[in-house]
Design an enzyme around this catalytic site. Sequence first.
Site, PDB file in Angstrom:
ATOM      1  N   TYR A 153       1.093  -1.119  -0.003  1.00  0.00           N
ATOM      2  CA  TYR A 153       0.293   0.002   0.261  1.00  0.00           C
ATOM      3  C   TYR A 153       0.930   1.480   0.454  1.00  0.00           C
ATOM      4  CZ  TYR A 153      -2.913   3.692   1.961  1.00  0.00           C
ATOM      5  OH  TYR A 153      -2.873   5.207   2.163  1.00  0.00           O
ATOM      6  N   LYS A 157       1.085   4.688  -2.744  1.00  0.00           N
ATOM      7  CA  LYS A 157       1.399   6.021  -2.543  1.00  0.00           C
ATOM      8  C   LYS A 157       2.404   6.228  -2.871  1.00  0.00           C
ATOM      9  CE  LYS A 157      -2.400   7.252  -1.413  1.00  0.00           C
ATOM     10  NZ  LYS A 157      -3.374   7.942  -2.059  1.00  0.00           N
TER      11      LYS A 157
HETATM   12  P1  NAD Z   1     -11.462   4.476   1.422  1.00  0.00           P
HETATM   13  O1  NAD Z   1     -10.652   2.846   1.077  1.00  0.00           O
HETATM   14  O2  NAD Z   1     -12.482   4.237   2.412  1.00  0.00           O
HETATM   15  O3  NAD Z   1     -12.274   4.974   0.120  1.00  0.00           O
HETATM   16  C1  NAD Z   1     -11.494   4.821  -1.115  1.00  0.00           C
HETATM   17  C2  NAD Z   1     -12.596   4.999  -2.198  1.00  0.00           C
HETATM   18  O4  NAD Z   1     -11.490   5.214  -3.404  1.00  0.00           O
HETATM   19  C3  NAD Z   1     -13.577   4.227  -2.166  1.00  0.00           C
HETATM   20  O5  NAD Z   1     -14.843   5.359  -2.173  1.00  0.00           O
HETATM   21  C4  NAD Z   1     -13.454   3.419  -3.456  1.00  0.00           C
HETATM   22  O6  NAD Z   1     -14.861   2.657  -3.944  1.00  0.00           O
HETATM   23  C5  NAD Z   1     -12.691   4.082  -4.265  1.00  0.00           C
HETATM   24  N1  NAD Z   1     -11.687   2.897  -5.725  1.00  0.00           N
HETATM   25  C6  NAD Z   1     -11.244   2.451  -5.265  1.00  0.00           C
HETATM   26  N2  NAD Z   1     -10.436   2.038  -6.719  1.00  0.00           N
HETATM   27  C7  NAD Z   1     -10.985   3.153  -7.436  1.00  0.00           C
HETATM   28  C8  NAD Z   1     -11.192   3.108  -8.276  1.00  0.00           C
HETATM   29  N3  NAD Z   1     -10.214   2.634  -9.371  1.00  0.00           N
HETATM   30  N4  NAD Z   1     -11.705   4.209  -9.331  1.00  0.00           N
HETATM   31  C9  NAD Z   1     -12.755   5.276  -8.613  1.00  0.00           C
HETATM   32  N5  NAD Z   1     -12.245   5.105  -7.595  1.00  0.00           N
HETATM   33  C10 NAD Z   1     -11.882   3.908  -6.485  1.00  0.00           C
HETATM   34  O7  NAD Z   1      -9.947   5.176   1.379  1.00  0.00           O
HETATM   35  P2  NAD Z   1      -9.882   6.799   2.562  1.00  0.00           P
HETATM   36  O8  NAD Z   1      -9.534   6.377   4.084  1.00  0.00           O
HETATM   37  O9  NAD Z   1     -11.175   7.264   2.611  1.00  0.00           O
HETATM   38  O10 NAD Z   1      -8.813   7.052   2.483  1.00  0.00           O
HETATM   39  C11 NAD Z   1      -9.101   8.241   1.044  1.00  0.00           C
HETATM   40  C12 NAD Z   1      -7.739   8.974   0.731  1.00  0.00           C
HETATM   41  O11 NAD Z   1      -6.545   9.086   1.848  1.00  0.00           O
HETATM   42  C13 NAD Z   1      -6.867   7.368  -0.223  1.00  0.00           C
HETATM   43  O12 NAD Z   1      -6.252   8.220  -1.310  1.00  0.00           O
HETATM   44  C14 NAD Z   1      -6.078   7.440   1.321  1.00  0.00           C
HETATM   45  O13 NAD Z   1      -4.576   6.834   1.099  1.00  0.00           O
HETATM   46  C15 NAD Z   1      -5.414   9.163   1.636  1.00  0.00           C
HETATM   47  N6  NAD Z   1      -5.223   8.902   3.609  1.00  0.00           N
HETATM   48  C16 NAD Z   1      -6.425   7.755   3.705  1.00  0.00           C
HETATM   49  C17 NAD Z   1      -5.679   8.270   5.583  1.00  0.00           C
HETATM   50  C18 NAD Z   1      -6.688   7.277   6.037  1.00  0.00           C
HETATM   51  O14 NAD Z   1      -6.749   7.594   8.195  1.00  0.00           O
HETATM   52  N7  NAD Z   1      -7.729   6.579   5.970  1.00  0.00           N
HETATM   53  C19 NAD Z   1      -4.792   8.701   5.914  1.00  0.00           C
HETATM   54  C20 NAD Z   1      -3.938   9.981   4.986  1.00  0.00           C
HETATM   55  C21 NAD Z   1      -4.224   9.493   3.831  1.00  0.00           C
END
Ligand code: NAD
Length: 339
Positions: A153, A157
């Site tokens: 993962y 990223k």
């Molecule tokens: P999540 O898994 O809850 O949501 C991801 C969303 O992306 C989902 O709605 C999914 O359907 C959509 N998705 C997945 N593959 C796709 C594709 N090929 N095309 C279009 N849509 C697609 O993730 P999250 O926790 O909301 O994280 C969102 C972003 O923030 C991510 O990029 C993650 O790396 C980053 N992030 C998350 C955290 C955390 O603590 N959750 C912290 C820092 C950064």
Amino acid sequence: MKILVTGGAGFIGSNFIFYIEKKHPEYELVCLDKLTYAGNLATLAPMMDRLNFKFIRGDIADQEAVFDIFETEKPDVVVNFAAESHVDRSIEAPGIFLQTNVIGTQVLLDACRSYGIQRYHQVSTDEVYGDLPLDRPDLFFTEQTPLHTSSPYSASKASADLLCNAYQRTYGLPITISRCSNNYGPYQFPEKLIPLMIANALADKPLPVYGEGLNVRDWLYVEDHCAAIDLILESGQAGQVYNIGGHNEMKNIDIVKLICKALDKPERLITYVTDRKGHDMRYAIDPTFIHEKLGWLPETKFEAGIQRTIQWYLDNQDWWTEIVNGEYQSYYERMYGNR
Ligand code: NAD
Ligand code: TYD
């Protein structure tokens, strides 16, 4: 201003859509989401009849579909939340992480290059910096910390971040990147630590803590992350990385005990299970840069944020019980069945 929000049916993306709708009702929002297991259109139900909102189901790695959206929607700004986001799943099956997180980012960047854009914002993570040792509480991730990834993962990223840097330098695309610490709050899929523990505790099921539960994460309330991204879009500088975090480091075991206490559940539900492979020990963000440059500070203290989050899961059991089934149930069996 028209923003294309990718991954807006997921945890942080949906919170961002609600945040922007409230703060900038004059903005137009187009949400592109593939609706994978982690995306839930029901979350966006309150947005569906808004005139300034449009939902498109599609894959960010599908070049034809993405170019078509740019052609017809002509977004001014792209905020890319879309990703495969769960470390444990990336250890099980890395391929889809490269496809969505790397190729998907490349397709979005190519569309920006072809159609022009005021800003492309990449939502990245502090996990690209690897981890910090537990015995060096003086160390924090800054924007200068070298990328040093541990999981498929985080490697995906980091690859996407490097592509962003390359497109900024080679094609002069106006790109910003934010690297945030662990988020918590409403609408988080119940496979991540906090919602999983809340859901299991409410069902009197075991609370699976990896290893000894001593790993440290730096928790930020999701709305504070959304506010930081909004600020970066408004006043951030193209080509810049911004670390986002609120100096709120907690051991996993302490979070799980806190959830037990808040829900009046016995700590004997806690079950220590085999550790995650390559498990990062500690994440800790130094947010000085975004504070000094953009004036951002987190508003929600952990004590208040976690209570609000637990209450949200209590008040919205339909939202998560509906998704704790099917694909997720078989994933849960695979991951925890004989751990
Ligand atoms: P999540 O898994 O809850 O949501 C991801 C969303 O992306 C989902 O709605 C999914 O359907 C959509 N998705 C997945 N593959 C796709 C594709 N090929 N095309 C279009 N849509 C697609 O993730 P999250 O926790 O909301 O994280 C969102 C972003 O923030 C991510 O990029 C993650 O790396 C980053 N992030 C998350 C955290 C955390 O603590 N959750 C912290 C820092 C950064
Ligand atoms: P997670 O929410 O998956 O976020 P990340 O791995 O991206 O930080 O996990 C947070 C921490 O909680 C991490 O150290 C792994 C640990 N963890 C458990 O102990 N048990 C669990 O069932 C899960 C999902 C996570």
